[in-house]
Design a protein around this motif. Structure first.
Motif, PDB file in Angstrom:
ATOM      1  N   ALA A  41       6.082  19.737 -24.137  1.00 40.94           N
ATOM      2  CA  ALA A  41       6.524  19.472 -22.765  1.00 40.94           C
ATOM      3  C   ALA A  41       6.967  18.024 -22.568  1.00 40.94           C
ATOM      4  N   ASP A  42       6.357  17.091 -23.307  1.00 46.13           N
ATOM      5  CA  ASP A  42       6.727  15.686 -23.164  1.00 46.13           C
ATOM      6  C   ASP A  42       7.927  15.293 -24.035  1.00 46.13           C
ATOM      7  N   ASN A  43       8.481  16.253 -24.757  1.00 48.17           N
ATOM      8  CA  ASN A  43       9.654  16.066 -25.626  1.00 48.17           C
ATOM      9  C   ASN A  43       9.421  15.097 -26.785  1.00 48.17           C
ATOM     10  N   LYS A  44       8.176  14.787 -27.107  1.00 50.75           N
ATOM     11  CA  LYS A  44       7.912  13.905 -28.243  1.00 50.75           C
ATOM     12  C   LYS A  44       8.164  14.626 -29.561  1.00 50.75           C
ATOM     13  N   ILE A  45       7.927  15.923 -29.567  1.00 50.45           N
ATOM     14  CA  ILE A  45       8.200  16.721 -30.757  1.00 50.45           C
ATOM     15  C   ILE A  45       9.194  17.803 -30.355  1.00 50.45           C
ATOM     16  N   GLY A  73       2.793  23.047 -23.988  1.00 54.18           N
ATOM     17  CA  GLY A  73       2.187  21.956 -23.237  1.00 54.18           C
ATOM     18  C   GLY A  73       1.839  20.769 -24.112  1.00 54.18           C
ATOM     19  N   THR A  74       1.149  21.015 -25.222  1.00 55.92           N
ATOM     20  CA  THR A  74       0.723  19.950 -26.116  1.00 55.92           C
ATOM     21  C   THR A  74       0.965  20.378 -27.561  1.00 55.92           C
ATOM     22  N   PRO A  75       0.980  19.428 -28.480  1.00 59.18           N
ATOM     23  CA  PRO A  75       1.096  19.793 -29.898  1.00 59.18           C
ATOM     24  C   PRO A  75      -0.055  20.686 -30.373  1.00 59.18           C
ATOM     25  N   ALA A  76      -1.255  20.436 -29.844  1.00 57.69           N
ATOM     26  CA  ALA A  76      -2.407  21.253 -30.237  1.00 57.69           C
ATOM     27  C   ALA A  76      -2.234  22.706 -29.797  1.00 57.69           C
ATOM     28  N   GLN A  77      -1.721  22.914 -28.585  1.00 58.81           N
ATOM     29  CA  GLN A  77      -1.464  24.281 -28.111  1.00 58.81           C
ATOM     30  C   GLN A  77      -0.397  24.949 -28.968  1.00 58.81           C
ATOM     31  N   ALA A  78       0.630  24.207 -29.312  1.00 56.52           N
ATOM     32  CA  ALA A  78       1.702  24.766 -30.138  1.00 56.52           C
ATOM     33  C   ALA A  78       1.160  25.174 -31.497  1.00 56.52           C
ATOM     34  N   TRP A  79       0.394  24.298 -32.123  1.00 56.66           N
ATOM     35  CA  TRP A  79      -0.183  24.590 -33.431  1.00 56.66           C
ATOM     36  C   TRP A  79      -1.077  25.833 -33.353  1.00 56.66           C
ATOM     37  N   ALA A  80      -1.960  25.877 -32.348  1.00 60.33           N
ATOM     38  CA  ALA A  80      -2.895  26.994 -32.215  1.00 60.33           C
ATOM     39  C   ALA A  80      -2.153  28.317 -31.982  1.00 60.33           C
ATOM     40  N   THR A  81      -1.111  28.288 -31.200  1.00 58.71           N
ATOM     41  CA  THR A  81      -0.370  29.513 -30.894  1.00 58.71           C
ATOM     42  C   THR A  81       0.469  29.966 -32.078  1.00 58.71           C
ATOM     43  N   LEU A  82       1.187  29.043 -32.688  1.00 56.56           N
ATOM     44  CA  LEU A  82       2.105  29.417 -33.770  1.00 56.56           C
ATOM     45  C   LEU A  82       1.396  29.797 -35.066  1.00 56.56           C
TER      46      LEU A  82
END
Length: 120
Positions: A41-45, A73-82
């Motif tokens: 969401a913050d466009n950092k990644i 929302g966050t990199p951690a959420q992305a990692w956990a979901t993917l």
């Protein structure tokens, strides 16, 4: 964050390998190419994927129009979901608001049908 960057790079690698080796995958892309991005969401990644019948390209960012963007929302959420082994985890994350789909929502089903061809 580094784990997510590696995961997105690896996804690009797997898509390219599948394009080279799987005729059905290429046929699906001939019928319907897909340009999409996965980002926080913050466009950092952010990683953009361009799936065309002529080949697969990836880029850190895009100036081209994207058909769909998956924003976590966050990199951690992305990692956990993917990386979740539960195949319903992604849809559950969308329902719970952890993933926002920007663009044509119907293309999400096309993306899922393409991901079935990846051999992990």
């Amino acid at each position: 964050m580094l784990k997510l960057r590696f995961l997105l790079w690896m996804l690009g690698f797997l898509l390219k390998r599948t394009w080279r080796s799987d005729e059905k995958f290429r046929q699906k892309l001939e019928k319907q190419p897909l340009n999409f991005a996965i980002k926080t969401a913050d466009n950092k990644i952010e990683r953009c994927f361009f799936l065309q019948s002529s080949g697969i390209k990836t880029a850190k960012t895009s100036t081209e129009a994207l058909d769909m963007t998956l924003a976590f929302g966050t990199p951690a959420q992305a990692w956990a979901t993917l990386t979740n082994k539960d195949k319903n985890a992604f849809m559950r994350a969308i329902q719970e608001g952890e993933v926002k789909v920007e663009g044509d929502f119907k293309l999400l089903f096309h993306l899922q049908s393409l991901m079935k061809h990846l051999k992990i």
